[in-house]
Design an enzyme around this catalytic site. Structure first.
Site, PDB file in Angstrom:
ATOM      1  N   LEU A 130       0.847  -1.192   0.000  1.00  0.00           N
ATOM      2  CA  LEU A 130       0.000   0.000   0.000  1.00  0.00           C
ATOM      3  C   LEU A 130       0.881   1.240   0.000  1.00  0.00           C
ATOM      4  O   LEU A 130       1.566   1.539   0.981  1.00  0.00           O
ATOM      5  CB  LEU A 130      -0.923  -0.014   1.224  1.00  0.00           C
ATOM      6  CG  LEU A 130      -1.761  -1.292   1.415  1.00  0.00           C
ATOM      7  CD1 LEU A 130      -2.651  -1.172   2.643  1.00  0.00           C
ATOM      8  CD2 LEU A 130      -2.579  -1.602   0.179  1.00  0.00           C
TER       9      LEU A 130
ATOM     10  N   ARG B  59       0.826  14.435   7.360  1.00  0.00           N
ATOM     11  CA  ARG B  59       1.600  14.836   8.545  1.00  0.00           C
ATOM     12  C   ARG B  59       3.098  14.970   8.258  1.00  0.00           C
ATOM     13  O   ARG B  59       3.833  15.539   9.065  1.00  0.00           O
ATOM     14  CB  ARG B  59       1.369  13.834   9.675  1.00  0.00           C
ATOM     15  CG  ARG B  59       0.054  14.049  10.409  1.00  0.00           C
ATOM     16  CD  ARG B  59      -0.134  13.034  11.508  1.00  0.00           C
ATOM     17  NE  ARG B  59      -0.606  11.759  10.992  1.00  0.00           N
ATOM     18  CZ  ARG B  59      -0.722  10.650  11.717  1.00  0.00           C
ATOM     19  NH1 ARG B  59      -0.358  10.658  12.992  1.00  0.00           N
ATOM     20  NH2 ARG B  59      -1.170   9.536  11.186  1.00  0.00           N
TER      21      ARG B  59
END
Length: 459
Positions: free
Chosen positions: A8, A15
Site C-alpha cells: 500500500l 503529517r
C-alpha cells in the site's frame, strides 16, 4: 501454496508536510517503499501489486519493472486500496500479504515467519502483531482461549479491560487470496471516517466462523509505521544501528557507532577502521584495512585496500589501493586515483585520472586532466579547464614535475619527464624531457623603495 503481495503506497502522508509522497522519504539511503519491497522479496511472491495514488508516477519510477501497479484515484481507506489489486490477483490460489509501504523496519525474516505461521495453522487470515510497552493509540488484538483472534479493537472503542492488552495490530496481514476479495465485497463505509477498512474483513471472517490467527513480532521496532518526521528520524536511527551492528559483526571497527552514518547498500570489507562522524552513502565500497578519519564523507565511490582518508569528501569516484587523501581534500565525480596516489590538504580533483604514485600535496586544483604516474604537483598549482563556456582537457605524462604556483591552461599536454618551473603560466604543449618556464621577467629598481612614505628613511 503460492505467495502474492500487495504493498500500500497510495497515501499522501499529510503529517509529513512534504510535496514528496510519504513512502518515498528515505531511510538509510533508499526510500521506505524500497525497504518494504526488499523485505517482501523474502517470501518470493509470484506477483506483487503496489497500490499507488498520490503522485503515482514518482512511486512508479522508483519501482519500475519490479512490480505490477494499481492506481487508487480516491483515498477511501485501506480496504479500498486493497480492492484496487483485484484485477491483478482475482482467481489466483494462494495467500496474499498486505503490507503498508511506510513500514521500512520490517524484515524479510519476519515476513517469512508470518507466512509460515499462516500456512501451518491453516488460517484464512493472519494478523502480524507486536507487544507494545505503551499500546495507547493502537488497535488491540482480542483473542479467545484457543488463541484465535476474535477482533481488533481500536483505542476509542476499547473497554477498560481491552485497553490493558499490550498486543497491537501492526497493519500487516496475510489472507487466503480468494477469500480476501470475496470478503472485500461485503465491507462498507459505515464508520466515523467514511472509509473502507481492511480490518472489517477480519470481522467478516469471524462472523463466518473462519479461522483468524495472529503472529507476534519478536522485535517491536519492526512494527514502526512512519507518519511524520519524528517517526522518520526514529526509523533512521534504528536502521542505522542495525546496519552498523552488521558491519561490526563482519569485522569493521567503529570508534563511535552512534555517530557513524552508513547507507544500507554500502559494502565494507573486514579490518576497516571508521572514526566518528564518518558518512558513507549510496553504493560505496570500502576496501580491506582502510582507515577513514573523523569527518570523512563518501558518496557512491569505490575505495581499494589500505587507503587512508583523512577528513575529506569523495564523490562518485574510484580510489585504488594504498591511496592517501586529505585532510580537507575534495575528490569530485568522475575521478580515478591509481595505486599509492597522494592527494593532500586543500586539494581538489574533478573528472580526472591520476597515475600510480602521483602526488599533489597541497593547495592544488586538478580538473579534466589525464595525469600519468610519478607526477609531482607543487603547492598552488591550477589546471585551468574552463573558459566560461567550454571545458578543456590537460594531458600530463609520466614523471612530470610541476613547480609550485603554476597555472596550466588547457587544452595542453606536458610530455614525459618534463619540468615546469615554479610560478609558470603554461598555455602551449611541453615536449618530453623539456623544461618550461612561463614567468614574467623580474626587474629590480635600485633604491626605489626609499621613495615610499612608509620606508624608515622617510619617518
Amino acid at each position: 501454496m503460492t505467495n502474492y503481495a500487495i504493498i500500500l503506497a497510495a497515501g499522501k502522508g499529510t503529517r509529513m508536510k512534504s510535496d514528496l509522497p510519504k513512502v518515498l522519504h528515505k531511510v538509510a539511503g533508499i526510500s521506505m517503499v524500497e525497504h518494504v519491497f526488499r523485505s517482501v522479496g523474502a517470501i518470493e511472491p509470484a506477483k506483487t501489486v503496489t497500490i499507488v495514488g498520490h503522485k503515482a508516477e514518482l512511486v512508479e519510477q522508483v519501482l519500475a519493472g519490479q512490480t505490477d501497479f494499481a492506481r487508487q484515484t480516491e483515498q477511501l481507506g485501506t480496504g479500498h486500496a486493497v480492492m484496487m489489486a483485484e484485477p491483478a490477483l482475482e482467481g489466483l490460489t494462494g495467500q496474499t500479504l498486505v503490507i503498508a509501504g511506510d513500514t521500512p523496519l520490517i524484515t524479510g525474516e519476519s515476513l517469512k515467519n508470518l507466512i509460515d505461521f499462516h500456512v501451518n495453522h491453516k488460517n484464512i487470515a493472519t494478523i502480524l502483531t507486536a507487544e507494545a510497552e505503551d499500546p495507547f493509540g493502537y488497535g488491540r488484538i482480542v483473542r479467545n482461549e484457543q488463541d484465535e483472534v476474535l477482533k481488533i479493537v481500536e483505542q476509542k472503542d476499547a473497554s477498560d479491560f481491552e485497553k490493558q492488552i499490550r498486543e497491537i495490530n501492526t497493519g500487516t496481514y496475510v489472507f487466503d487470496n480468494a477469500r480476501l476479495f470475496e470478503a472485500l465485497k461485503n465491507i462498507n463505509t459505515d464508520n466515523a471516517q467514511g472509509e473502507y477498512y481492511i480490518t472489517d474483513v477480519i470481522s467478516i471472517f469471524r462472523q463466518n466462523g473462519e479461522k483468524v490467527g495472529a503472529y507476534t513480532l519478536k522485535d517491536f521496532d519492526e512494527s514502526l509505521g512512519v507518519n511524520d518526521r519524528v517517526a522518520l528520524a526514529t526509523a533512521e536511527e534504528i536502521m542505522r544501528r542495525r546496519i552498523n551492528k552488521e558491519h561490526m559483526v563482519n569485522g569493521v571497527s567503529f570508534q563511535d557507532p552512534a555517530s557513524t552514518y552508513i547507507d544500507i547498500d554500502v559494502e565494507i570489507a573486514p579490518e576497516v577502521r571508521l572514526e566518528a562522524n564518518v558518512t558513507l552513502k549510496g553504493k560505496s565500497k570500502i576496501g580491506r584495512a582502510s582507515h577513514l578519519t573523523n569527518g570523512t564523507y563518501i558518496v557512491d565511490s569505490i575505495l581499494g585496500e589500505h587507503t587512508v582518508i583523512t577528513n575529506s569528501m569523495i564523490e562518485e569516484s574510484e580510489v585504488a589501493d594504498a591511496v592517501t587523501i586529505g585532510p580537507y581534500a575534495h575528490i569530485r565525480p568522475g575521478s580515478h586515483l591509481a595505486q599509492a596516489v597522494h592527494v593532500g590538504n586543500f586539494v581538489e580533483v574533478k573528472g580526472s585520472s591520476l597515475g600510480e604514485r602521483t602526488k599533489a600535496g597541497h593547495l592544488t586544483y586538478i580538473g579534466n586532466s589525464e595525469v600519468g604516474s610519478d607526477v609531482n604537483f607543487g603547492a598552488g598549482t591550477i589546471t585551468v579547464n574552463y573558459d566560461g563556456q567550454n571545458k578543456y582537457k590537460t594531458l600530463i605524462g609520466d614523471n612530470v614535475f610541476v613547480g609550485s604556483n603554476s597555472t596550466i591552461i588547457a587544452p595542453v599536454s606536458l610530455g614525459d619527464n618534463s619540468l615546469i618551473g615554479a610560478g609558470s603560466t603554461i598555455n602551449k604543449d611541453v615536449p618530453a624531457d623539456a623544461i618550461a618556464l612561463g614567468r614574467g621577467r623580474q626587474v629590480n629598481k635600485e633604491d626605489y623603495a626609499k621613495r615610499l612614505p612608509h620606508h624608515p628613511v622617510n619617518k
